[in-house]
Design a protein around this motif. Sequence first.
Motif, PDB file in Angstrom:
ATOM      1  N   LEU A  54      -4.437  36.088  63.072  1.00 38.70           N
ATOM      2  CA  LEU A  54      -4.850  37.443  63.443  1.00 38.70           C
ATOM      3  C   LEU A  54      -3.716  38.188  64.137  1.00 38.70           C
ATOM      4  CD1 LEU A  54      -7.163  39.484  63.545  1.00 38.70           C
ATOM      5  CD2 LEU A  54      -7.799  38.503  65.760  1.00 38.70           C
ATOM      6  N   THR A  55      -3.006  37.516  65.025  1.00 36.87           N
ATOM      7  CA  THR A  55      -1.889  38.136  65.723  1.00 36.87           C
ATOM      8  C   THR A  55      -0.775  38.539  64.763  1.00 36.87           C
ATOM      9  OG1 THR A  55      -2.383  36.857  67.701  1.00 36.87           O
ATOM     10  CG2 THR A  55      -0.180  37.793  67.542  1.00 36.87           C
ATOM     11  N   GLU A  56      -0.457  37.647  63.838  1.00 34.04           N
ATOM     12  CA  GLU A  56       0.598  37.960  62.861  1.00 34.04           C
ATOM     13  C   GLU A  56       0.212  39.149  61.991  1.00 34.04           C
ATOM     14  OE1 GLU A  56       3.614  36.849  62.363  1.00 34.04           O
ATOM     15  OE2 GLU A  56       3.580  35.243  63.850  1.00 34.04           O
ATOM     16  N   LEU A  57      -1.046  39.192  61.564  1.00 34.34           N
ATOM     17  CA  LEU A  57      -1.488  40.284  60.703  1.00 34.34           C
ATOM     18  C   LEU A  57      -1.417  41.620  61.426  1.00 34.34           C
ATOM     19  CD1 LEU A  57      -2.602  40.934  57.912  1.00 34.34           C
ATOM     20  CD2 LEU A  57      -4.887  40.585  58.819  1.00 34.34           C
ATOM     21  N   ILE A  58      -1.929  41.655  62.635  1.00 33.07           N
ATOM     22  CA  ILE A  58      -1.918  42.904  63.405  1.00 33.07           C
ATOM     23  C   ILE A  58      -0.489  43.306  63.755  1.00 33.07           C
ATOM     24  CG2 ILE A  58      -2.583  43.936  65.610  1.00 33.07           C
ATOM     25  CD1 ILE A  58      -5.189  42.322  65.405  1.00 33.07           C
ATOM     26  N   ALA A  59       0.320  42.331  64.205  1.00 34.74           N
ATOM     27  CA  ALA A  59       1.693  42.649  64.614  1.00 34.74           C
ATOM     28  C   ALA A  59       2.528  43.130  63.430  1.00 34.74           C
ATOM     29  CB  ALA A  59       2.337  41.428  65.259  1.00 34.74           C
ATOM     30  N   GLY A  60       2.335  42.533  62.264  1.00 31.88           N
ATOM     31  CA  GLY A  60       3.107  42.955  61.091  1.00 31.88           C
ATOM     32  C   GLY A  60       2.804  44.391  60.694  1.00 31.88           C
ATOM     33  N   ILE A  61       1.539  44.730  60.646  1.00 34.31           N
ATOM     34  CA  ILE A  61       1.148  46.082  60.235  1.00 34.31           C
ATOM     35  C   ILE A  61       1.555  47.107  61.291  1.00 34.31           C
ATOM     36  CG2 ILE A  61      -0.839  47.557  59.755  1.00 34.31           C
ATOM     37  CD1 ILE A  61      -2.172  45.064  58.520  1.00 34.31           C
ATOM     38  N   VAL A  62       1.238  46.830  62.554  1.00 32.05           N
ATOM     39  CA  VAL A  62       1.553  47.784  63.624  1.00 32.05           C
ATOM     40  C   VAL A  62       3.060  47.912  63.820  1.00 32.05           C
ATOM     41  CG1 VAL A  62       1.337  48.199  66.112  1.00 32.05           C
ATOM     42  CG2 VAL A  62      -0.652  47.495  64.795  1.00 32.05           C
ATOM     43  N   GLY A  63       3.756  46.764  63.813  1.00 34.29           N
ATOM     44  CA  GLY A  63       5.212  46.812  63.999  1.00 34.29           C
ATOM     45  C   GLY A  63       5.912  47.564  62.885  1.00 34.29           C
ATOM     46  N   GLY A  65       4.596  49.800  60.836  1.00 29.58           N
ATOM     47  CA  GLY A  65       4.223  51.209  60.911  1.00 29.58           C
ATOM     48  C   GLY A  65       4.943  51.940  62.036  1.00 29.58           C
ATOM     49  N   LEU A  66       5.068  51.304  63.178  1.00 29.75           N
ATOM     50  CA  LEU A  66       5.746  51.930  64.314  1.00 29.75           C
ATOM     51  C   LEU A  66       7.231  52.147  64.036  1.00 29.75           C
ATOM     52  CD1 LEU A  66       5.538  52.926  67.255  1.00 29.75           C
ATOM     53  CD2 LEU A  66       6.108  50.603  67.955  1.00 29.75           C
ATOM     54  N   PHE A  67       7.895  51.107  63.521  1.00 29.37           N
ATOM     55  CA  PHE A  67       9.313  51.283  63.206  1.00 29.37           C
ATOM     56  C   PHE A  67       9.523  52.312  62.102  1.00 29.37           C
ATOM     57  CE2 PHE A  67      10.076  47.024  65.193  1.00 29.37           C
ATOM     58  CZ  PHE A  67      10.972  47.480  66.149  1.00 29.37           C
ATOM     59  N   GLY A  68       8.656  52.306  61.094  1.00 31.12           N
ATOM     60  CA  GLY A  68       8.769  53.307  60.031  1.00 31.12           C
ATOM     61  C   GLY A  68       8.581  54.716  60.564  1.00 31.12           C
ATOM     62  N   TRP A  69       7.614  54.916  61.432  1.00 33.73           N
ATOM     63  CA  TRP A  69       7.372  56.233  62.014  1.00 33.73           C
ATOM     64  C   TRP A  69       8.565  56.679  62.862  1.00 33.73           C
ATOM     65  CZ3 TRP A  69       6.569  57.817  67.168  1.00 33.73           C
ATOM     66  CH2 TRP A  69       6.097  59.124  67.311  1.00 33.73           C
ATOM     67  N   LEU A  70       9.109  55.738  63.666  1.00 33.78           N
ATOM     68  CA  LEU A  70      10.274  56.081  64.498  1.00 33.78           C
ATOM     69  C   LEU A  70      11.490  56.439  63.652  1.00 33.78           C
ATOM     70  CD1 LEU A  70      10.008  53.428  67.339  1.00 33.78           C
ATOM     71  CD2 LEU A  70       9.648  55.887  67.533  1.00 33.78           C
ATOM     72  N   PHE A  71      11.749  55.662  62.588  1.00 39.44           N
ATOM     73  CA  PHE A  71      12.884  55.969  61.720  1.00 39.44           C
ATOM     74  C   PHE A  71      12.670  57.281  60.975  1.00 39.44           C
ATOM     75  CE2 PHE A  71      13.981  51.215  61.435  1.00 39.44           C
ATOM     76  CZ  PHE A  71      14.855  51.320  62.507  1.00 39.44           C
ATOM     77  N   THR A  77      12.889  61.745  57.281  1.00 39.35           N
ATOM     78  CA  THR A  77      12.539  61.371  55.907  1.00 39.35           C
ATOM     79  C   THR A  77      11.042  61.171  55.731  1.00 39.35           C
ATOM     80  OG1 THR A  77      12.884  59.054  56.435  1.00 39.35           O
ATOM     81  CG2 THR A  77      14.748  60.252  55.514  1.00 39.35           C
ATOM     82  N   SER A  78      10.249  61.832  56.521  1.00 37.00           N
ATOM     83  CA  SER A  78       8.813  61.607  56.542  1.00 37.00           C
ATOM     84  C   SER A  78       8.198  61.770  55.164  1.00 37.00           C
ATOM     85  CB  SER A  78       8.169  62.608  57.506  1.00 37.00           C
ATOM     86  OG  SER A  78       6.820  62.342  57.671  1.00 37.00           O
ATOM     87  N   PRO A  79       7.329  60.983  54.726  1.00 35.20           N
ATOM     88  CA  PRO A  79       6.699  59.742  55.167  1.00 35.20           C
ATOM     89  C   PRO A  79       7.276  58.493  54.513  1.00 35.20           C
ATOM     90  CG  PRO A  79       5.368  60.604  53.408  1.00 35.20           C
ATOM     91  CD  PRO A  79       6.560  61.540  53.588  1.00 35.20           C
ATOM     92  N   TRP A  80       8.455  58.592  53.883  1.00 32.32           N
ATOM     93  CA  TRP A  80       8.940  57.499  53.043  1.00 32.32           C
ATOM     94  C   TRP A  80       9.306  56.238  53.818  1.00 32.32           C
ATOM     95  CZ3 TRP A  80       7.112  58.082  48.641  1.00 32.32           C
ATOM     96  CH2 TRP A  80       6.943  59.367  48.108  1.00 32.32           C
ATOM     97  N   LEU A  81      10.008  56.361  54.904  1.00 35.11           N
ATOM     98  CA  LEU A  81      10.350  55.157  55.665  1.00 35.11           C
ATOM     99  C   LEU A  81       9.122  54.539  56.321  1.00 35.11           C
ATOM    100  CD1 LEU A  81      13.821  55.900  57.265  1.00 35.11           C
ATOM    101  CD2 LEU A  81      13.255  54.304  55.447  1.00 35.11           C
ATOM    102  N   LEU A  82       8.158  55.382  56.682  1.00 41.46           N
ATOM    103  CA  LEU A  82       6.910  54.849  57.225  1.00 41.46           C
ATOM    104  C   LEU A  82       6.237  53.956  56.187  1.00 41.46           C
ATOM    105  CD1 LEU A  82       4.586  54.747  59.299  1.00 41.46           C
ATOM    106  CD2 LEU A  82       3.679  56.796  58.214  1.00 41.46           C
ATOM    107  N   MET A  85       8.442  50.686  55.532  1.00 41.66           N
ATOM    108  CA  MET A  85       8.380  49.739  56.646  1.00 41.66           C
ATOM    109  C   MET A  85       6.969  49.164  56.810  1.00 41.66           C
ATOM    110  SD  MET A  85      11.406  49.394  57.771  1.00 41.66           S
ATOM    111  CE  MET A  85      11.341  48.751  59.414  1.00 41.66           C
ATOM    112  N   LEU A  86       5.951  49.950  56.510  1.00 43.15           N
ATOM    113  CA  LEU A  86       4.591  49.449  56.585  1.00 43.15           C
ATOM    114  C   LEU A  86       4.379  48.330  55.568  1.00 43.15           C
ATOM    115  CD1 LEU A  86       1.906  49.949  58.055  1.00 43.15           C
ATOM    116  CD2 LEU A  86       1.300  51.504  56.218  1.00 43.15           C
ATOM    117  N   PHE A  87       4.811  48.547  54.340  1.00 45.32           N
ATOM    118  CA  PHE A  87       4.679  47.494  53.333  1.00 45.32           C
ATOM    119  C   PHE A  87       5.566  46.296  53.645  1.00 45.32           C
ATOM    120  CE2 PHE A  87       2.963  50.982  50.648  1.00 45.32           C
ATOM    121  CZ  PHE A  87       1.745  50.390  50.385  1.00 45.32           C
ATOM    122  N   LEU A  88       6.729  46.536  54.206  1.00 45.81           N
ATOM    123  CA  LEU A  88       7.594  45.435  54.624  1.00 45.81           C
ATOM    124  C   LEU A  88       6.920  44.614  55.735  1.00 45.81           C
ATOM    125  CD1 LEU A  88      10.389  44.183  54.157  1.00 45.81           C
ATOM    126  CD2 LEU A  88      11.224  45.636  55.998  1.00 45.81           C
TER     127      LEU A  88
END
Length: 106
Positions: A54-63, A65-71, A77-82, A85-88
């Motif tokens: 559960l921790t890995e799943l939540i951390a992967g999606i949130v992390g 998404g957060l890095f994609g939004w920041l980049f 380049t909104s919304p492409w990096l989001l 990074m979300l899929f990554l």
Amino acid sequence: MAENGPGQDPEGMDEARLASLDERLKAAQDAEAARTAATRKKPDKGYSQGNRVLTELIAGIVGGGLFGWLFDRWLGTSPWLLLVMLFLGIGVAFRNIIRISNERPE
């Protein structure tokens, strides 16, 4: 006459009774410890693995998404990096979940 009065045991009997009582008490304590040892096990490995998944799943999606939004904010380049990074992040989370599920339970 008071020494041999009713309700009093000879002096040697007190020590034997106390020794017998100590032995029975020790046996009862050992039996109770053995009975409750099975219920005082540490938590199942499955429970801790579930929490890790559960921790890995939540951390992967949130992390991701957060890095994609920041980049996206930083590079404009909104919304492409989001999305990238979300899929990554989802891919990394699934890889870690597969790695956790392949661990041998004890």
